[in-house]
Write an enzyme that holds these catalytic residues in place. Structure first.
Site, short mmCIF file in Angstrom:
data_model
loop_
_atom_site.label_atom_id
_atom_site.label_comp_id
_atom_site.label_asym_id
_atom_site.label_seq_id
_atom_site.Cartn_x
_atom_site.Cartn_y
_atom_site.Cartn_z
N ASP A 67 -3.94 40.50 52.00
CA ASP A 67 -5.33 40.61 52.44
C ASP A 67 -5.62 41.96 53.07
O ASP A 67 -4.73 42.78 53.30
CB ASP A 67 -5.66 39.49 53.43
CG ASP A 67 -4.54 39.23 54.44
OD1 ASP A 67 -3.80 40.17 54.77
OD2 ASP A 67 -4.39 38.09 54.90
N ASN A 136 -5.12 28.18 63.16
CA ASN A 136 -5.95 27.16 62.53
C ASN A 136 -5.38 26.70 61.19
O ASN A 136 -6.04 25.98 60.45
CB ASN A 136 -7.39 27.67 62.35
CG ASN A 136 -7.47 28.89 61.45
OD1 ASN A 136 -6.46 29.38 60.95
ND2 ASN A 136 -8.68 29.39 61.24
N HIS A 138 -4.46 28.75 58.66
CA HIS A 138 -4.75 29.59 57.50
C HIS A 138 -3.49 30.30 57.01
O HIS A 138 -2.57 30.57 57.78
CB HIS A 138 -5.90 30.57 57.77
CG HIS A 138 -5.58 31.73 58.67
ND1 HIS A 138 -6.48 32.24 59.57
CD2 HIS A 138 -4.47 32.50 58.81
CE1 HIS A 138 -5.96 33.27 60.20
NE2 HIS A 138 -4.73 33.44 59.75
N GLU A 143 -9.30 30.35 55.20
CA GLU A 143 -9.67 29.59 56.38
C GLU A 143 -9.87 28.10 56.04
O GLU A 143 -10.21 27.75 54.91
CB GLU A 143 -10.96 30.15 56.98
CG GLU A 143 -10.89 31.63 57.38
CD GLU A 143 -10.16 31.86 58.68
OE1 GLU A 143 -9.15 31.20 58.93
OE2 GLU A 143 -10.60 32.74 59.45
#
Length: 242
Positions: A67, A136, A138, A143
């Protein structure tokens, strides 16, 4: 899935480095999927050390990063291209043109995503994909949500993600709101996945990801669908597995 809880930082990084160097000894032209963040820094340092000692070579390897932030100049200190150059690429014998990071400043971000997928299709599959996990759940910047995107795509970062990354920026307002990320389907195409998790604050999410239900609300849980995942945990991250 093979889960290992390592006793200290040296064992943690040595185990990961041995896995990657072993792959390159077997296949010098291997394609590596790489990740940024604080967790793999020690691993990269160990691989640099091994490279300088002549124990592993990256001269024929190709890399694809997961990313990149959207809107940060390539030479910005917090861009992932800068991170990879400074923490790894500039210190090993890899050809820089064989290292790939999504272009978060492309004039057409959708086309950039399609081009990145084309490269992955042409030169893949990735032999080993390095991953971390967010608080979270990810992986990459995929996400949690009601659905996930399979290929490389533009994503709006959740507030929890931006807050976690704010420590690298002057303030939360300086953290980019969007990123380009490989999709979960792209990640799962890798022949082998190496998940690194450190810290007690990740214990609950990594346990949920690897032992809980498979759900898009915890993207890392989809790793349970892969046939060749190696998970390295430090004592803190692995406390719920013992």
């Amino acid at each position: 899935m093979n889960i290992f809880i390592l006793r200290d930082e040296e064992q943690f990084v040595q185990t990961g480095a041995s896995l990657i160097s072993g792959l390159l000894h077997t296949n010098p032209r291997a394609t590596l999927g790489l990740a940024t963040g604080s967790t793999p820094i020690g691993l990269y340092a160990k691989l640099i050390e091994m490279n300088k000692q002549g124990l592993v070579s990256f001269s024929q390897a190709t890399t694809y990063n997961l990313d990149e932030y959207v809107g940060l100049p390539e030479n910005h200190p917090e861009s992932y291209r800068t991170f990879m150059n400074e923490k790894f690429f500039n210190h090993i014998d890899i050809q820089i043109e064989r290292t790939h990071v999504p272009n978060g400043n492309a004039a057409n971000l959708e086309e950039e995503c399609l081009n990145y997928d084309r490269m992955l299709e042409e030169h893949g599959p990735v032999d080993l994909q390095l991953l971390g996990i967010g608080h979270n759940g990810h992986i990459g910047f995929n996400e949690p949500g009601e659905s996930l995107t399979g290929g490389t795509h533009l994503v709006e970062l959740q507030e929890k993600t931006r807050t976690a990354n704010a420590r690298f920026f002057p303030s939360l307002d300086d953290v980019p709101t969007h990123a380009i990320t490989m999709g979960v389907a792209s990640i799962l195409k890798a022949r082998q996945i190496l998940l690194l998790v450190r810290g007690e604050d990740k214990a609950e999410i990594v346990h949920r990801a690897l032992k809980g239900p498979i759900t898009t609300e915890c993207p890392a849980s989809l790793l349970q669908c892969h046939s060749n995942v190696v998970v390295l945990l430090d004592q803190g991250a692995g406390r719920l597995f013992v």
